[in-house]
Design an enzyme around this catalytic site. Sequence first.
Site, short mmCIF file in Angstrom:
data_model
loop_
_atom_site.label_atom_id
_atom_site.label_comp_id
_atom_site.label_asym_id
_atom_site.label_seq_id
_atom_site.Cartn_x
_atom_site.Cartn_y
_atom_site.Cartn_z
N HIS A 164 20.05 40.15 73.13
CA HIS A 164 19.22 39.10 72.54
C HIS A 164 19.45 38.97 71.03
O HIS A 164 19.04 37.98 70.43
CB HIS A 164 17.74 39.34 72.85
CG HIS A 164 17.11 40.47 72.10
ND1 HIS A 164 16.95 41.73 72.62
CD2 HIS A 164 16.59 40.54 70.86
CE1 HIS A 164 16.37 42.53 71.75
NE2 HIS A 164 16.13 41.83 70.67
N ASP A 195 20.53 43.88 78.48
CA ASP A 195 20.23 43.59 77.07
C ASP A 195 21.13 44.39 76.12
O ASP A 195 20.65 44.93 75.13
CB ASP A 195 18.75 43.85 76.77
CG ASP A 195 18.28 43.09 75.53
OD1 ASP A 195 19.11 42.35 74.94
OD2 ASP A 195 17.11 43.24 75.14
N SER A 273 16.02 46.29 66.86
CA SER A 273 16.77 45.99 68.08
C SER A 273 18.23 46.33 67.91
O SER A 273 18.87 45.91 66.93
CB SER A 273 16.64 44.51 68.44
OG SER A 273 15.39 44.25 69.02
#
Length: 583
Positions: A164, A195, A273
């Site tokens: 993402h 992911d 992230s």
Amino acid sequence: MGDNKRKRGRKPKNPTPETLDFPATTTAPAPNAATTTTTMDDVFSVGNVELIDNPASPHLRRRRGRPKKLPNHSDKPLSIATARRVPRALDTADVGGSPPVGMEADPVWDSVSARVLPAMDSVVKVFCVHTEPNFSLPWQRKRQYSSSSSGFVIGGRRVLTNAHSVEHYTQVKLKKRGSDTKYLATVLAIGTECDIAMLTVDDDEFWQGMSPVEFGNLPALQDAVTVVGYPIGGDTISVTSGVVSRIEILSYVHGSTELLGLQIDAAINSGNSGGPAFNDKGKCVGIAFQSLKHEDVENIGYVIPTPVINHFIQDYEKNREYTGFPILGVEWQKMENPDLRKAMGMRPDQKGVRIRRIDPTAPESNVLKPSDVILSFDGVDIANDGTVPFRHGERIGFSYLISQKYTGDNAAIKVLRNSKIFTFEIKLDSHRRLIPAHSKGRPPSYYIIAGFVFTTVSVPYLRSEYGKDYEYEAPVKLLDKLLHSMPQSPDEQLVVVSQVLVADINIGYEDIVNTQVLAFNGKPVKNLKSLAAMVESCNDEYLKFNLEYDQIVVLRTQTSKAATLDILATHCIPSAMSDDLKS
């Protein structure tokens, strides 16, 4: 009546895990539901600012007076109590250096930081410019926006980050720790389900002094973890520490899948992230990727563990592309009720789960049947609640066994059918949904005739039309197909009239919005390409579309095709159909 009174206060929200990144500019929406809800004002509002090293429970609070010194046991793992004594966020100047004023050095943390410090040089900051498709107006794209996240170097001159973080990328750049130069990166693979994304840099200067991180084994509960990355709140690298608090099958928000995951209590925030999580030996045990946002929870973050990471890397090395995680294309039911087990012909010593439905497009539909009881998968017995033995006496959902396989692998399934045991060898394949969860980088398909905009339904389309709460706002018919319908053929799509661009030709049809197209001139509509081909080649006097809710649309063929060109010019639409329908 007293028991039914509602207590005062706000209605509790449902906890939802969210991905961690948000765009640096707030003029455009973020690429997924998780990233659309965060703005700089929200992050730094008084109600959301919390001290990072807040103790989680009263008995872990430090008493008054000088902190007690601990003996230096560098070969022992960091205990929970010791981990709580460490500041939750440390700048690089503090790690391994002199302690802050008024605070005594902790020998145990010094030994851990000494092992983590070399691996921190392999952590990079990821800058991405995104240009999302506009699913509501599929002939154009949205305004571009920027985001920043974290990543780390692995072997083979490659960098791992979150999927993402680079979704719908236009440009990706990387910056090393302590450097002022941003290097252009190339995206090698994007694993939507897990992911994870893999990048590389062609410039040799980037790799000077960079050493790949070493991967460790799956950690145990209460093992110390250190999350390193570039979260909001500053520009330099950040380190937070905590422990592994849970290991189970988690829901991956970005991929809409369920895979093995770690829950940790270290503070991880937007920008973390893609950053690595290290154990006390300085080895990477996971990738930070999402956190739980709810008024009743604190410091619940999630990490992609090494088994999922290794699966992604080996999949890419084996196939030179990402092929995905296989699934067993069945819906199953628990067999915990004794009467149900007896009715299915199971002996008291037999355990398993009952097959409810089978995906017609899955390979296992050729051998398995509804009401078969799956007793074991690849020799591992399945319990009546659908779990299998895990390590240390724990249990985990049997989908974990399937996720360890690769697309195209064979698996042995033992089933009970009519009180007889059968063993089948099946070939595992990736999952295909009638309403896909992702576009996987492809622009949306569309077809326009007489102002009617036809397109296919996907989760990004529903999110574009109805917002992040599309599961409550979208039409019931579409939600039912999203949750329960299975494709009857590999190329089946759910085609809808997205909107009607108003013109004289379509008077009276203006209110048709997001309604499924069932048939055209009496022929069923399987997908958008077949619909476009039938309309373009139609020589009948009328175009007749059968829609959901028993609606029909009738247009004169020649007039409709002639009016289409004027409608396209009025709305500045370059073509009546997307490029994928022209081939």
